[in-house]
Scaffold this motif. Structure first.
Motif, PDB file in Angstrom:
ATOM      1  N   GLN A  72       0.827  -1.210   0.000  1.00 62.80           N
ATOM      2  CA  GLN A  72       0.000   0.000   0.000  1.00 62.80           C
ATOM      3  C   GLN A  72       0.863   1.262   0.000  1.00 62.80           C
ATOM      4  O   GLN A  72       0.533   2.242  -0.668  1.00 62.80           O
ATOM      5  N   GLU A  73       1.981   1.239   0.730  1.00 65.37           N
ATOM      6  CA  GLU A  73       2.896   2.394   0.746  1.00 65.37           C
ATOM      7  C   GLU A  73       3.486   2.625  -0.642  1.00 65.37           C
ATOM      8  O   GLU A  73       3.563   3.753  -1.110  1.00 65.37           O
ATOM      9  N   TRP A  74       3.949   1.550  -1.273  1.00 66.05           N
ATOM     10  CA  TRP A  74       4.496   1.692  -2.620  1.00 66.05           C
ATOM     11  C   TRP A  74       3.438   2.218  -3.586  1.00 66.05           C
ATOM     12  O   TRP A  74       3.718   3.084  -4.402  1.00 66.05           O
ATOM     13  N   SER A  75       2.225   1.701  -3.477  1.00 70.97           N
ATOM     14  CA  SER A  75       1.133   2.158  -4.350  1.00 70.97           C
ATOM     15  C   SER A  75       0.863   3.642  -4.152  1.00 70.97           C
ATOM     16  O   SER A  75       0.712   4.399  -5.120  1.00 70.97           O
ATOM     17  N   LYS A  76       0.787   4.050  -2.913  1.00 73.56           N
ATOM     18  CA  LYS A  76       0.523   5.456  -2.598  1.00 73.56           C
ATOM     19  C   LYS A  76       1.618   6.349  -3.189  1.00 73.56           C
ATOM     20  O   LYS A  76       1.327   7.391  -3.791  1.00 73.56           O
ATOM     21  N   SER A  77       2.858   5.933  -3.025  1.00 71.01           N
ATOM     22  CA  SER A  77       3.975   6.710  -3.553  1.00 71.01           C
ATOM     23  C   SER A  77       3.898   6.829  -5.070  1.00 71.01           C
ATOM     24  O   SER A  77       4.128   7.897  -5.631  1.00 71.01           O
ATOM     25  N   LEU A  78       3.575   5.736  -5.738  1.00 70.95           N
ATOM     26  CA  LEU A  78       3.474   5.768  -7.198  1.00 70.95           C
ATOM     27  C   LEU A  78       2.293   6.623  -7.650  1.00 70.95           C
ATOM     28  O   LEU A  78       2.388   7.335  -8.654  1.00 70.95           O
ATOM     29  N   ARG A  79       1.194   6.562  -6.932  1.00 69.81           N
ATOM     30  CA  ARG A  79       0.033   7.404  -7.268  1.00 69.81           C
ATOM     31  C   ARG A  79       0.377   8.886  -7.192  1.00 69.81           C
ATOM     32  O   ARG A  79      -0.081   9.666  -8.020  1.00 69.81           O
ATOM     33  N   THR A  80       1.173   9.262  -6.189  1.00 70.49           N
ATOM     34  CA  THR A  80       1.555  10.673  -6.069  1.00 70.49           C
ATOM     35  C   THR A  80       2.421  11.109  -7.244  1.00 70.49           C
ATOM     36  O   THR A  80       2.541  12.296  -7.510  1.00 70.49           O
ATOM     37  N   ARG A  81       2.999  10.162  -7.950  1.00 73.26           N
ATOM     38  CA  ARG A  81       3.806  10.453  -9.145  1.00 73.26           C
ATOM     39  C   ARG A  81       2.983  10.322 -10.431  1.00 73.26           C
ATOM     40  O   ARG A  81       3.541  10.300 -11.524  1.00 73.26           O
ATOM     41  N   GLY A  82       1.682  10.143 -10.273  1.00 73.93           N
ATOM     42  CA  GLY A  82       0.803  10.094 -11.435  1.00 73.93           C
ATOM     43  C   GLY A  82       0.654   8.735 -12.094  1.00 73.93           C
ATOM     44  O   GLY A  82       0.143   8.646 -13.208  1.00 73.93           O
ATOM     45  N   VAL A  83       1.062   7.667 -11.423  1.00 76.88           N
ATOM     46  CA  VAL A  83       0.944   6.323 -11.985  1.00 76.88           C
ATOM     47  C   VAL A  83      -0.332   5.678 -11.459  1.00 76.88           C
ATOM     48  O   VAL A  83      -0.586   5.692 -10.257  1.00 76.88           O
ATOM     49  N   GLU A  84      -1.137   5.130 -12.362  1.00 77.16           N
ATOM     50  CA  GLU A  84      -2.318   4.382 -11.946  1.00 77.16           C
ATOM     51  C   GLU A  84      -1.849   3.016 -11.461  1.00 77.16           C
ATOM     52  O   GLU A  84      -1.150   2.291 -12.179  1.00 77.16           O
ATOM     53  N   VAL A  85      -2.231   2.665 -10.229  1.00 73.42           N
ATOM     54  CA  VAL A  85      -1.695   1.450  -9.623  1.00 73.42           C
ATOM     55  C   VAL A  85      -2.695   0.835  -8.655  1.00 73.42           C
ATOM     56  O   VAL A  85      -3.432   1.550  -7.980  1.00 73.42           O
TER      57      VAL A  85
END
Length: 157
Positions: A70-83
């Motif tokens: 979930q942490e990795w997903s959240k970080s990627l979402r903040t970079r504009g990646v759908e995950v």
């Protein structure tokens, strides 16, 4: 390429795998599916579940793995990646292949640890099992591919 399955095992190569998968997602405008396949519970494979402290420890490990995904997903979402992150228990190769098919992914990204022949003979290879059985492209990220750009003190991207 619209959907990419990223197999993560929380080893040293996981952050490199995330880096490469993120680059692919950005290049193709694809969605990432972060998947960790956790070992099945002992009672699922015919063994006694063991003492309560063993079961409590297993539950703790699964919660921590879920939290990290979930942490990795959240970080990627903040970079504009759908995950979307998934944690599923089961046999690694079979579960990974079933999820790839269920999600209709266009590619699978996973890490290669570069274990020797003896290890592969005794333990098998997830990479080899996936490559032999899938009909979608598999992108292997070797453990020696370099340092992750996503690495932080807590191993979070």
């Amino acid at each position: 390429m619209k959907q990419i399955l990223v197999a993560l095992d929380f080893s040293d190569v996981s952050l490199l795998v995330l880096d490469h998968a993120t680059e692919l997602a950005r290049a193709f405008g694809a969605k990432l599916w972060l998947l960790h396949v956790a070992a099945p519970d002992p009672d699922f494979v015919g063994y006694e579940p063991g003492p309560q402290h063993v079961r409590d420890n297993r539950a703790h490990v699964l919660r921590e793995e879920h939290r990290q995904l979930q942490e990795w997903s959240k970080s990627l979402r903040t970079r504009g990646v759908e995950v979307t992150a998934l944690l599923i228990q089961g046999p690694t190769v079979l579960t990974l292949l079933e999820e790839a098919k269920r999600l209709a992914v266009d590619a699978i990204v996973l890490g290669s640890h570069g274990h020797g022949r003896l290890y592969k003979l005794l333990m098998g290879s997830v990479c080899e099992g996936v490559i032999r059985a899938t009909n979608v492209p598999v992108i292997l990220v070797p453990a020696r591919a370099g340092e992750s750009a996503l690495k932080t003190d807590a191993q979070d991207p």
